[in-house]
Design a protein around this motif. Structure first.
Motif, PDB file in Angstrom:
ATOM      1  N   THR A  88       0.913  -1.143   0.145  1.00 39.09           N
ATOM      2  CA  THR A  88       0.013  -0.066  -0.153  1.00 39.09           C
ATOM      3  C   THR A  88       1.048   1.278  -0.044  1.00 39.09           C
ATOM      4  N   ASP A 128      -3.628  -1.209  -8.352  1.00 38.09           N
ATOM      5  CA  ASP A 128      -5.049  -1.024  -7.970  1.00 38.09           C
ATOM      6  C   ASP A 128      -5.894  -1.958  -8.607  1.00 38.09           C
ATOM      7  N   ARG A 175      -3.137   7.477  -3.266  1.00 41.47           N
ATOM      8  CA  ARG A 175      -2.899   6.228  -2.419  1.00 41.47           C
ATOM      9  C   ARG A 175      -3.095   4.837  -3.495  1.00 41.47           C
ATOM     10  N   GLN A 189      -2.316   0.545  -4.716  1.00 41.41           N
ATOM     11  CA  GLN A 189      -1.949  -0.593  -4.182  1.00 41.41           C
ATOM     12  C   GLN A 189      -1.102  -1.517  -5.255  1.00 41.41           C
TER      13      GLN A 189
END
Ligand code: ARG
Ligand code: ZN
Length: 476
Positions: free
Chosen positions: A88, A113, A139, A141
């Protein structure tokens, strides 16, 4: 200082941005922009390094990782590792592509993501190009699936580093470079994150990582171990050591969850030393301030080819039964090196000088020779001795970060500081260092400034002589 502050500044530093704010320092901001980052026309590619001249490709620019979720399966007989890493992260700039550090192993897929991303290998860099550019502040992933036979790297000092196979599993330690041999990481201490580990090994072996033990489950002749490291950790301090171990688990009267894993071949020698762990941590807490983590413990492996121990966060890993002095050293690193991290490898004396001085203090307060005795014995060495080969504040390259001047002359520097300011101020300085930078970072310049502030003394000559001037200092 809260955890959020150094983390944000670290991301700025990694991105080559201005180093304003509480941990911005001349030392850190003066670092050159990473060389050879992006080909012309891709200004929004993340840099392949964090800008550390000692290890130019360590870490990466353009993002900061807040959490690693590592799922591993290791078979000691075939030495095969399967891994899935879910990172993350947050972009600190617009990113059309970015790097992770990963050496060896086959990458079978990368998602950003949850969407398939393009990826290629370039030496120790895993270059990821997401389908769409990530905007600054986003943000995201990253999921990397990989497998293969992990190989340790050989450090500039000749030591093996990373995933090091043993006769019953693997000794896993990563200072300064080896994390990239077993998981994709932003592999520089500037970027600290929390970790979850889920590690599956053949039944009868144990997989030991950092932090709190969450439990294990056995099915189909395999056991899965789960671990959680909540306080921020540098990638080099992660471990996932595998072997046949005796396990001991208890909670200290200070509420620290202890988990010891000991290779039966080392058990007899290790037992009397490991028994001292709670009292060593309590003694160090009195000197340095509260123990910085929820969990503690030791991994005592039988790994005769390794040649060193490492202060893996919460749970140091030893290549054989440690002596008490080594236990004191690796425990002291939990404050100095683990909770308070380096911003650049050049400042390594902030780790090793402090942990070595802790050994001297322990001996002094437990009926052994005093720190002055240690200092005098070292000072007696002739000017030609390797101890004086370089000043601890400037090892010159990654080749020398674990050499005698860093450890011994680093500790001598602290002893000189103690003599100059007196015990009360000296221990106030150590405690302020640990608490002001807890879960964060520090630089040599910040330490010397703190020492002057707390003691009210001008310590310029002392630090210049002991930390930065080549050759044996004149008799103090
Ligand atoms: N930090 C460790 C200690 O002093 C030493 C690590 C040595 N690592 C290496 N690659 N030579 O306890
Ligand atoms: Zn050390």
């Amino acid at each position: 200082m809260t955890a959020a502050v150094p983390v944000a500044v670290a991301a700025l530093l990694a991105a080559g941005g201005p180093a304003a704010g509480p941990v911005g320092t001349p030392g850190a901001s003066a670092r050159p922009a990473p060389a050879g980052s992006a080909p012309a026309g891709s200004a929004s590619a993340g840099a392949p390094g964090a800008g550390d001249p000692y290890f130019p490709l360590a870490g990466n620019g353009g993002y900061h990782v807040s959490h690693y979720d590592l799922t591993l399966r290791y078979d000691p007989d075939s030495r095969h590792l399967d891994g899935t890493a879910v990172l993350t992260a947050r972009a600190t700039q617009r990113l059309t592509r970015f790097d992770l550090d990963l050496k060896g192993l086959d990458v079978t897929g990368v998602l950003v993501d949850h969407v398939k991303a393009a990826h290629r290998r370039d030496g120790q860099e895993l270059v990821v190009t997401p389908r769409a550019a990530l905007r600054a502040g986003h943000r995201f992933q990253v999921t990397v699936t990989y497998s293969g036979t992990p190989e340790p790297v050989t450090d500039p000092d000749g030591s093996p580093d990373g995933w090091i196979p043993t006769d019953d599993g693997a000794f896993v330690a990563g200072e300064p470079q080896g994390a990239m041999t077993w998981f994709p990481a932003n592999n520089h201490p500037l970027d600290k994150a929390s970790y979850d580990f889920t590690i599956t090994v053949p039944q009868g072996r144990t997989a030991v990582a950092n932090g709190v033990f969450l439990g294990s489950r056995t099915a189909h002749a395999r056991t899965t171990y789960r671990w959680r490291q909540t306080e921020p950790m540098a990638a080099y301090l992660a471990t996932a050591t595998v072997g046949k171990f005796h396990i001991e688990q208890y909670t200290t009267r200070d509420g620290i969850e202890v988990y010891n894993a000991v290779d039966p071949r080392e058990a007899a020698d290790a037992a009397p030393v490991l028994k001292q762990l709670p009292s060593v941590l309590r003694w160090e807490s009195r000197l340095f301030g509260p123990y910085p983590f929820r969990a503690a413990g030791s991994i005592v492996d039988h790994a005769p080819d390794v040649g060193y121990a490492l202060e893996t966060q919460t749970r140091p890993v030893y290549d054989s039964a440690p002596d008490l002095s080594t236990l004191v050293h690796e425990s002291a690193h939990q404050w100095f090196g683990d909770s308070v991290s380096l911003t650049r490898w050049q400042d390594i004396w902030l780790n090793e000088g402090f942990a070595t001085y802790a050994e001297w203090l322990y001996a002094e307060q437990h009926g052994g020779p005093g720190a002055q005795h240690e200092f005098d014995a070292l000072y007696a060495r002739p000017a030609s001795d390797g101890l004086w080969a370089f000043p601890p504040g400037d090892p010159g390259s990654g080749q020398h970060i674990f050499a005698a001047p860093v450890y011994a002359r680093g500790a001598m520097t602290l002893h000189e500081l103690r003599r100059a300011v007196g015990d009360p101020a000296f221990f106030r300085i150590l405690r302020a260092w640990a608490s002001d930078h807890r879960d964060g970072h520090g630089t040599t310049a910040q330490f010397t400034a703190l020492a002057e502030r707390v003691s009210g003394k001008d310590l310029d000559t002392l630090f210049r002589t002991w930390l930065h001037t080549p050759g044996k200092p004149a008799r103090p």
